[in-house]
Design an enzyme around this catalytic site. Structure first.
Site, PDB file in Angstrom:
ATOM      1  N   SER A 127       0.826  -1.206   0.000  1.00 36.07           N
ATOM      2  CA  SER A 127       0.000   0.000   0.000  1.00 36.07           C
ATOM      3  C   SER A 127       0.858   1.253   0.000  1.00 36.07           C
ATOM      4  O   SER A 127       0.354   2.335  -0.226  1.00 36.07           O
ATOM      5  CB  SER A 127      -0.939   0.002   1.209  1.00 36.07           C
ATOM      6  OG  SER A 127      -0.216  -0.211   2.388  1.00 36.07           O
ATOM      7  N   HIS A 148      -2.611  -2.745  -6.231  1.00 32.99           N
ATOM      8  CA  HIS A 148      -3.052  -2.393  -4.877  1.00 32.99           C
ATOM      9  C   HIS A 148      -4.572  -2.527  -4.769  1.00 32.99           C
ATOM     10  O   HIS A 148      -5.322  -1.733  -5.347  1.00 32.99           O
ATOM     11  CB  HIS A 148      -2.600  -0.960  -4.547  1.00 32.99           C
ATOM     12  CG  HIS A 148      -2.949  -0.531  -3.167  1.00 32.99           C
ATOM     13  ND1 HIS A 148      -3.339   0.740  -2.842  1.00 32.99           N
ATOM     14  CD2 HIS A 148      -2.980  -1.235  -1.997  1.00 32.99           C
ATOM     15  CE1 HIS A 148      -3.586   0.810  -1.551  1.00 32.99           C
ATOM     16  NE2 HIS A 148      -3.380  -0.373  -1.023  1.00 32.99           N
ATOM     17  N   GLU A 160      -5.397  -0.107  -7.793  1.00 33.99           N
ATOM     18  CA  GLU A 160      -4.396   0.823  -8.331  1.00 33.99           C
ATOM     19  C   GLU A 160      -3.301   0.004  -9.019  1.00 33.99           C
ATOM     20  O   GLU A 160      -2.821  -0.987  -8.459  1.00 33.99           O
ATOM     21  CB  GLU A 160      -3.790   1.669  -7.204  1.00 33.99           C
ATOM     22  CG  GLU A 160      -4.772   2.688  -6.649  1.00 33.99           C
ATOM     23  CD  GLU A 160      -4.196   3.516  -5.510  1.00 33.99           C
ATOM     24  OE1 GLU A 160      -4.255   4.750  -5.578  1.00 33.99           O
ATOM     25  OE2 GLU A 160      -3.703   2.913  -4.528  1.00 33.99           O
ATOM     26  N   ASN A 199      -4.170   6.241  -0.847  1.00 32.07           N
ATOM     27  CA  ASN A 199      -3.673   6.400   0.524  1.00 32.07           C
ATOM     28  C   ASN A 199      -3.083   7.781   0.781  1.00 32.07           C
ATOM     29  O   ASN A 199      -3.062   8.243   1.928  1.00 32.07           O
ATOM     30  CB  ASN A 199      -2.648   5.315   0.859  1.00 32.07           C
ATOM     31  CG  ASN A 199      -3.336   4.010   1.244  1.00 32.07           C
ATOM     32  OD1 ASN A 199      -4.529   4.005   1.538  1.00 32.07           O
ATOM     33  ND2 ASN A 199      -2.607   2.918   1.224  1.00 32.07           N
TER      34      ASN A 199
END
Ligand code: 3HC
Length: 294
Positions: A127, A148, A160, A199
């Site tokens: 991540s 991800h 992602e 994130n």
């Protein structure tokens, strides 16, 4: 491999790690009809991983998204083992082990030695660790890419796609086709910067909520109610941090803080103390809230 990238369809998948992310990824792959080998660190881990996938499939059966035969068929396509060598014949392997750089680079180097297909794609569900660092742990960095996924993987549609500067175009095309055509998920390309797109936005928001609770600005229940009832989020930030795992939130925050040196990403002391005390959220039964089933 660059000659005809569209012609490669990955059907023999490996997943390393069967925690909440690995289990979800393995389940999605098996539900897409693929042959999946999942590797855990030991026999106990493999048993726990099986239980996790069973619980998720049982949930799908209860809600009518899958029938009993369908769930059995999904299980038939999944093999759980503690032997990394079982991944030798895979064409695409996704690592989803703990969010620690030393552990992940160790897994990538081991995969590089074990997976025999010279064209295999070695993907990582990190991540926040730069893909470049994981790619250069292998002898085939052009075939390493970030995929991800989001938790819960069976529910959330986004993946992602994160190439490093060394990832080939063929690997990008193949990984994107796998995510969109084979798994039916939505792919968003992201730059190889700690935190990627989601994130980088999400973690500072979660950390702000922790700081609010820490300073006594508002209690957790009110912070969460504010975002659920006032902004129509499916869950509030502290309940979401519990779902993600407070250790994972901390790891993501630290990786972004190391990359950007921006205090928005610095993990608050309350988060550090909770992780040190084993209050990791849902998976340990206690985080900002208490949970009856871990
Ligand atoms: N596994 C499989 N299915 C699940 C599940 C799980 N862990 N949790 C929920 N579901 C399914 C349920 O079976 C249900 O399916 P159905 O509608 O077909 O019956 C559906 O999801 C909705 O679940 P519930 O009715 O039990 O509960 P909610 O409606 O409250 O939804 C939630 C639960 C899906 C977790 C929702 O609250 C949600 O989407 N929350 C936000 C999660 C989020 O933001 N995740 C991103 C985290 S960031 C991340 O992962 C990146 C990392 O790098 C940090």
């Amino acid at each position: 491999m660059d000659a005809n990238p569209q012609q490669v369809v990955d059907r023999r998948i490996g997943v390393v790690g069967c925690g909440q992310m690995g289990a979800g990824i393995a389940e999605m792959c098996a539900r897409a009809g693929l042959d999946v080998v999942v590797v855990e660190s030991d026999a106990d881990g493999a048993r726990r991983g099986r239980t996790r996938i069973e619980a998720s499939l049982a949930r799908a059966v209860r809600s009518g998204r899958l029938d009993e035969d369908g769930a059995q068929a999904v299980f038939g396509r999944l093999a759980l083992t503690a032997a990394l060598d079982a991944l030798a014949d895979r064409t695409l392997v996704i690592e989803a082990v703990a969010e620690r750089e030393d552990v992940k680079t160790g897994v990538m180097a081991a995969l590089d030695r074990i997976v025999t297909d010279p064209d295999a794609v070695l993907a990582t569900n990190t991540s926040s660790i730069p893909i470049m660092r994981l790619a250069t742990a292998t002898s085939r960095p052009s075939q390493v890419i970030g995929l991800h996924f989001f938790n819960p993987v069976p529910v959330l549609r986004l993946v992602e796609i994160v190439p490093s500067l060394l990832t080939s175009q063929a690997t990008r095309v193949r990984a994107t086709a796998f995510v969109t055509e084979t798994l039916g998920k939505h792919a968003v390309p992201a730059p190889d910067r700690a935190g990627f797109v989601v994130n980088t936005l999400l973690i500072p928001y979660l950390l702000s909520a922790v700081r609010m609770a820490e300073s006594g600005f508002a209690p957790p229940e009110d912070i969460d109610a504010g975002m659920v009832l006032g902004c129509a989020h499916p869950m509030g930030p502290l309940r979401l941090a519990d779902l993600i795992g407070l250790d994972t939130v901390q790891a993501a925050a630290e990786a972004m803080y190391a990359e950007y040196r921006d205090l928005h990403f610095a993990p608050p002391a309350l988060l550090l103390r909770m992780v040190e005390g084993g209050r990791l959220g849902r998976k340990t039964g206690r985080g900002f809230y208490e949970y009856t089933a871990a």
